[in-house]
Every structure is written in structure tokens, then in C-alpha cells.
Design an enzyme around this catalytic site. Structure first.
Site, PDB file in Angstrom:
ATOM      1  N   CYS A 145      46.023  21.048  40.078  1.00  0.00           N
ATOM      2  CA  CYS A 145      44.752  20.869  40.784  1.00  0.00           C
ATOM      3  C   CYS A 145      43.437  21.532  40.289  1.00  0.00           C
ATOM      4  O   CYS A 145      42.380  21.229  40.760  1.00  0.00           O
ATOM      5  CB  CYS A 145      45.304  21.601  42.326  1.00  0.00           C
ATOM      6  SG  CYS A 145      46.456  20.625  43.036  1.00  0.00           S
TER       7      CYS A 145
ATOM      8  N   CYS B  60      51.968  29.368  48.362  1.00  0.00           N
ATOM      9  CA  CYS B  60      50.751  29.874  47.730  1.00  0.00           C
ATOM     10  C   CYS B  60      50.857  31.256  47.489  1.00  0.00           C
ATOM     11  O   CYS B  60      50.653  31.875  48.178  1.00  0.00           O
ATOM     12  CB  CYS B  60      49.462  29.396  48.545  1.00  0.00           C
ATOM     13  SG  CYS B  60      48.007  29.850  47.835  1.00  0.00           S
TER      14      CYS B  60
ATOM     15  N   GLN C  76      35.541  36.929  55.406  1.00  0.00           N
ATOM     16  CA  GLN C  76      35.700  36.970  53.983  1.00  0.00           C
ATOM     17  C   GLN C  76      37.177  36.774  53.685  1.00  0.00           C
ATOM     18  O   GLN C  76      38.035  37.003  54.553  1.00  0.00           O
ATOM     19  CB  GLN C  76      35.439  38.523  53.658  1.00  0.00           C
ATOM     20  CG  GLN C  76      34.160  39.078  53.903  1.00  0.00           C
ATOM     21  CD  GLN C  76      33.150  38.503  52.905  1.00  0.00           C
ATOM     22  OE1 GLN C  76      33.203  37.977  51.976  1.00  0.00           O
ATOM     23  NE2 GLN C  76      31.682  38.598  53.082  1.00  0.00           N
TER      24      GLN C  76
ATOM     25  N   ASP D 144      23.640  39.725  53.463  1.00  0.00           N
ATOM     26  CA  ASP D 144      24.821  39.008  53.133  1.00  0.00           C
ATOM     27  C   ASP D 144      24.681  37.416  53.379  1.00  0.00           C
ATOM     28  O   ASP D 144      25.369  36.640  54.340  1.00  0.00           O
ATOM     29  CB  ASP D 144      26.269  39.431  53.871  1.00  0.00           C
ATOM     30  CG  ASP D 144      27.457  38.840  53.005  1.00  0.00           C
ATOM     31  OD1 ASP D 144      27.295  38.059  51.923  1.00  0.00           O
ATOM     32  OD2 ASP D 144      28.624  38.858  53.569  1.00  0.00           O
TER      33      ASP D 144
ATOM     34  N   CYS E 258      28.077  35.972  47.051  1.00  0.00           N
ATOM     35  CA  CYS E 258      28.817  34.982  46.657  1.00  0.00           C
ATOM     36  C   CYS E 258      28.358  34.200  45.490  1.00  0.00           C
ATOM     37  O   CYS E 258      28.940  33.182  45.226  1.00  0.00           O
ATOM     38  CB  CYS E 258      29.550  34.357  47.836  1.00  0.00           C
ATOM     39  SG  CYS E 258      28.331  33.180  48.382  1.00  0.00           S
TER      40      CYS E 258
END
Length: 413
Positions: A68, A146, A249, A344, A371
């Protein structure tokens, strides 16, 4: 015709790069120093065969990731991988002419990610498949485990497939399940449902499946379909009820690293602003230091923050406001008396709000959590031009084995 290539470096998107007389060639899944044989088309390598592997190559954790393009750097040993992420931040800052101390990248372990987006489709046999879209494809590659995710997500995968099933109306239907681990259980929001999958009957089938899977809450596009338990999360001393489709988060380990640095930077301040505060990730720990003005565009997040404030003892006080900081940034007048700011913003950064900091007189500390190093560097330049000094930046590897890097920067004047 194939050709032999030597990988010089790893680019910002995670591909190995080989320099050739015809220009740079991008070679997915390779590392610096490796020699490969590949077919090159339009500057990209295909049908890659590794002839000489790097000593930094390690076994991959997930074949699904490999198919992927999820976690494209899972084959890279930890030390050089983390150093590469630090270098990304250094290079991004340098493009804005910014030099500062950039600390070592804070690592996060596998098995702790509490948010995941899973695509759902039916295969040729009619079976529901949950997973990630294949590289450059609409095909959903099945996910049975996962390695990055919280064990509670892995344990719930069969139940989540059952929840998705009623919403798979047409042959091309491919809704997405946004799954979040909370203290009360899994919170699931479904998006991308076609019109044929939006009937009351379909919703009831989804609700029954959610009950069977013990999902705390099931929502569609942020609208609650059923809530068996209010999803909550602990921020500092507060227990906060989360609105549907709320942001958190992705990794509690990364979150803790961000909060620790933000709180340490603002100690001594007599009043703090927490901008783009969400449901209070930073607000509650900051309120142990000084009174906090908290602002965010999400009315639901602010409502959750206010409710959470009622569960916490010993805080200095919180003034929470629902306000769009892009359209109505807080002015120097609004920030009067504020001595420290934690901001943020989303990936787009917060240029309009950051520009307002220049006119403040009382603000001596700004902590930027980001980010996106590119928009952070752009906004950092505004602060530096306003007289702030960027003391240090800490890269944080919240999304393990990805090209994504987050950071915390501390400015003072």
C-alpha cells in the site's frame, strides 16, 4: 531495458534517489548506498532488484504496508531513519534562512497508534475487506494485523468489518472507517458512504453490528448513530468527553513528548494562551502552570473541553472560546496580559494568527507545535522577524516508518 543504479540518498517522499546522466531517478523502497537493477520510466524505477543491500536494511514488519505504500520506510534501521527525519527539519528551516538547535528525533514505538483510517470494500466473493488502498490503485489490500496500531484496534478488526458491511451499497462503494481508541472503547466515524447506504434501515443494521462489536460510539460524518458509552480521554487531570469525529494526536507517546516540552517552556508565565486547542490536549497540563485562554474553531471540541474542566481539581482556570482563528485571529488586544502562547495549528499552519503576535507586548514565549515543517518554517520566519529567537526544535516521529515528521519549536524574546 533495465539498468544498474546506485542510491545516493533518500528523498523527502521516502524514495531512494539515484543520480544518473539523464537526471535523478526515484527508486521506491531503497536505501543510501544500495545498488539495484531496475527499469526506468520517466524518472521512476520499476521492477526493482536489489543487487547490493545496505547494512541499514532490516526485515519489514508488514507486507500489507509494502503493497500500500503505508509506512514506506519500515525497511530502514531506526538510527539512520530517525537521523533522516531530523535532517528533513534542518533542511526545511535552512530554506527559510533559519538556523537553530535541532534536537534528536523523539522516537515512538510500534503498537501504540490510537487512530487509524480503514477503507472498506467487498471483494469478488462478496466478503467485506478492511484495509488500505494499494499503491496507485483503488484496490483495498486486506489488513489482518497492523503492527503500528494499539492492540485494541487489531482485536476489533472482524467486528469493524461487520459494522462496515451494511454501508457497502454499490459495487464501487468504499466508505472509510475512522477508528479512535478512547478510554471508554472504540469511537468509529464512517465517511464516504454513498446515497444508497444512507437509509434508516442501513443505519439500524450498522447500529446492531456496532452493538455486537461493543463499539462505544458509531457516527456517520460526525452525526451520532448510536452511543453505548461516551468516548472519553484523559488530558492532564481532566477526563474529557470527545465529540464525534474529534481530533486527537495519533500516538499518546508522541503527545506526551509534545506536552512535556510545551509545559517546560512556559513555566513561570502568569497567563497562557492555547490556540487551536482542540478538546484540551495542551490546555489542561498548561492550566496546572497558570490560567489559560483556550480557543478553537470546533464548538464540539470546546464543549468537551468545558465539560472536562469540571472533572479536574487544582487547575489555575480555563477560559475556553469557540473561535475561527483563521478568519478571526486573536489580536494583540485579545492577547493583552498573555505571557506565553502554545499554538498547534493544522497542516496549513497559522500565518494570519502568527502575524498578530508581533504586536503583543507581554508575550515572551511562543511554543509552536506543528505537523508540517514547511508551514512551521514559514510562520517561524514571521516570529523571528518580529524579534523572537527560535531557541530549539524537537522533531517527533509520531507516524512511525512514514515520511511524516512533527515538531515542537520554542521561541523567546
Amino acid at each position: 531495458m533495465s539498468e544498474q543504479l546506485t542510491i545516493a540518498r533518500v528523498g523527502h517522499q521516502g524514495d531512494g534517489i539515484a543520480e544518473t546522466p539523464g537526471g535523478a531517478v526515484f527508486v521506491p523502497g531503497t536505501l543510501p548506498g544500495e545498488v539495484v537493477r531496475a527499469v526506468v520510466r520517466d524518472g521512476r524505477a520499476e521492477d526493482i532488484e536489489i543487487l547490493e543491500a545496505s547494512a541499514d536494511r532490516v526485515p519489514i514488519q508488514s507486507q500489507t504496508y509494502a503493497e500500500c505504500g503505508v509506512a514506506p520506510l519500515q525497511h530502514w534501521a531506526s538510527a539512520p531513519y530517525l537521523a533522516w527525519k531530523r535532517d528533513l527539519v534542518v533542511e526545511t528551516l535552512e530554506r527559510e534562512g533559519i538556523e537553530t538547535e535541532v534536537e534528536a528525533t523523539v522516537a515512538t514505538p510500534p503498537g501504540v497508534r490510537r487512530r487509524i483510517a480503514l477503507h472498506a470494500r467487498r471483494d469478488e466473493d462478496g466478503k467485506v475487506v478492511l484495509g488500505f488502498k494499494g499503491r496507485r490503485s483503488w484496490r483495498v489490500v486486506p489488513l489482518t494485523h497492523c503492527p503500528l496500531s494499539d492492540p485494541r484496534i487489531n482485536a476489533a478488526l472482524p467486528g469493524l468489518a461487520a459494522v462496515a458491511a451494511p454501508f457497502l451499497g454499490g459495487a464501487k462503494s468504499a466508505p472509510t472507517l475512522h477508528v479512535t481508541v478512547t478510554d471508554s472503547g472504540l469511537d468509529v466515524d464512517i465517511t464516504g458512504v454513498e446515497r444508497s447506504g444512507r437509509s434508516a434501515d442501513v443505519a439500524q443494521q450498522g447500529v446492531r453490528a456496532a452493538r455486537m462489536a461493543d463499539i462505544a460510539r458509531l457516527s456517520m460524518d460526525g452525526e451520532t448513530l448510536v452511543m453505548m458509552r461516551q468516548p472519553t480521554v484523559r488530558f492532564g487531570r481532566a477526563t474529557v468527553p470527545l465529540p464525534p469525529a474529534s481530533f486527537m494526536q495519533a500516538s499518546p507517546v508522541a503527545e506526551a513528548a509534545m506536552v512535556e516540552r510545551a509545559v517546560a517552556a512556559v513555566r513561570g508565565a502568569r497567563r497562557i494562551a492555547d490556540l487551536f486547542c482542540g478538546a484540551g490536549t495542551f490546555t489542561f497540563p498548561l492550566a496546572e502552570v497558570a490560567p489559560v485562554l483556550a480557543a478553537d474553531a470546533s464548538a464540539g471540541a470546546i464543549a468537551g473541553l468545558k465539560a472536562g474542566a469540571g472533572t479536574a481539581q487544582g487547575l489555575k482556570g480555563i477560559d475556553a472560546q469557540a473561535r475561527d482563528l483563521f478568519r478571526r485571529p486573536l489580536s494583540p488586544h485579545d492577547l493583552k496580559g498573555i505571557e506565553a502562547i502554545v499554538i498547534d495549528p493544522p497542516r496549513a499552519g497559522a500565518l494570519e494568527q502568527t502575524q498578530q503576535f508581533a504586536g503583543t507586548k507581554s508575550v515572551s514565549v511562543v511554543v509552536g507545535v506543528s505537523c508540517n515543517p514547511t508551514t512551521f518554517a514559514r510562520d517561524a520566519r514571521v516570529l523571528i522577524d518580529a524579534g523572537f529567537v527560535l531557541e530549539r526544535v524537537t522533531p517527533i516521529d509520531q507516524f512511525l516508518w512514514s515520511t511524516h515528521v512533527e515538531l515542537v519549536g520554542v521561541f523567546r524574546r
